[in-house]
Design an enzyme around this catalytic site. Sequence first.
Site, PDB file in Angstrom:
ATOM      1  N   ASP A 187       0.844  -1.197   0.000  1.00  0.00           N
ATOM      2  CA  ASP A 187       0.000   0.000   0.000  1.00  0.00           C
ATOM      3  C   ASP A 187       0.885   1.254   0.000  1.00  0.00           C
ATOM      4  OD1 ASP A 187      -2.479   1.254  -0.022  1.00  0.00           O
ATOM      5  OD2 ASP A 187      -2.707   1.214   2.160  1.00  0.00           O
ATOM      6  N   HIS A 231      -5.510  -5.732   0.359  1.00  0.00           N
ATOM      7  CA  HIS A 231      -5.504  -4.441  -0.346  1.00  0.00           C
ATOM      8  C   HIS A 231      -4.105  -4.098  -0.883  1.00  0.00           C
ATOM      9  CE1 HIS A 231      -6.425  -0.152  -0.972  1.00  0.00           C
ATOM     10  NE2 HIS A 231      -5.329   0.127  -0.295  1.00  0.00           N
ATOM     11  N   HIS A 254      -6.033  -1.140  -8.590  1.00  0.00           N
ATOM     12  CA  HIS A 254      -6.433  -2.014  -7.474  1.00  0.00           C
ATOM     13  C   HIS A 254      -7.949  -2.185  -7.458  1.00  0.00           C
ATOM     14  CE1 HIS A 254      -8.482  -2.103  -3.575  1.00  0.00           C
ATOM     15  NE2 HIS A 254      -7.591  -3.036  -3.248  1.00  0.00           N
ATOM     16  N   HIS A 272      -4.088   2.920  -7.262  1.00  0.00           N
ATOM     17  CA  HIS A 272      -5.276   2.547  -6.477  1.00  0.00           C
ATOM     18  C   HIS A 272      -6.489   2.293  -7.364  1.00  0.00           C
ATOM     19  CE1 HIS A 272      -3.259   3.170  -2.647  1.00  0.00           C
ATOM     20  NE2 HIS A 272      -4.324   2.639  -2.068  1.00  0.00           N
TER      21      HIS A 272
HETATM   22 ZN    ZN Z   1      -4.436   2.041  -0.080  1.00  0.00          ZN
END
Ligand code: ZN
Length: 366
Positions: free
Chosen positions: A171, A271, A257, A254
Amino acid sequence: MLKVIQSPSKYIQGPGALSHIGQYTKMLADHVFVIADNFVMSLIGDAVSKSLEEHAVTSHFEIFNGECSRGEIKRLSDISASNQCQAVIGIGGGKTLDTAKAIAHACRLPVIISPTIASTDAPTSALSVLYTELGEFDGYLLYPQNPNIVLMDTRIIAKAPVRLLVAGMGDALATYFEARANSAAHKPTMAGGATSNTGLALAKLCYDTLLAEGYKAKLAVEAGVSTPAVENIIEANTYLSGIGFESAGLAAAHAIHNGFTVLEECHHLYHGEKVAFGTLAQLMLENSPNEELETVLDFCVQVGLPVTLEQLGLRDSEKLHQKIMEVAKASCAEGETIHNMPFKVTPEQVYAAIMAADRMGMDWLY
Ligand SMILES: [Zn+2]
């Protein structure tokens, strides 16, 4: 556009930090509402109530039922209000912390957030992710303020499974590259303003810390110990990445993602694991120099973050191209942060970037 930096008022980190929670809570309240799930409560309940007592803070403890849903927020807010609590403490993983933020907002109280893992950069932020009672995504709650205190007990965090710390590094890996792109595009950040030099510098420090300390930290946690590298990585995953994403901006990593969340095959991933691959795809998308791509690939392989589609759970099949196109389309949906890139992005470009990143990852592994 105005520059905006937002952050928690206090960030406290170190081994045994939870045994000081009374001292910091006393600055905000004399009577406090504490939530944690069953497992975390059995682990830290005694230490927390002892520290609160030592500083003459009375408390009401309540078990969190495991889902950050509107119903659970209402249930706990009502208990907090009927006990006339003056602050909320949330201890545990993301859903517990998000629920504590929501209760504090509903009851207009200060909030103390104490993560027991460092798997994402969400704890310092001024938002919660809501789920339905069945665990499906239900939306975001955005708050006018970040948590009053974020307190990290690194002795507890270092004892959590290593895969969680590594996911947190994934992340945090995206933070600098997304900030750089967002800043070049002059787009507003999550904090609602332009990227500042401060935001960019913290994002860069986050990336440099990962490269310098990530591998050492992973090995230490595998051995069940905490070292200075583990301390540095917990700070990078939580504080540097937290301020970075919120005040310096999100972009393609992101969004990609989010695209991968449409695929059933990827639901077992954390995540940060998907964000790490999203970072590689963003670097391909912006045609980043070889040297930079190689540095990121080396890092991912060393710490154990996925660099190929196969590692994300996607096998080469006839349907693969169709699935990746679905991911690409979802990542370019209206309102996605991919539109913070400094150039116009189409699903076809994202598809190509994902396939090329996968090929480079394979080349790196074999
Ligand atoms: Zn994140």
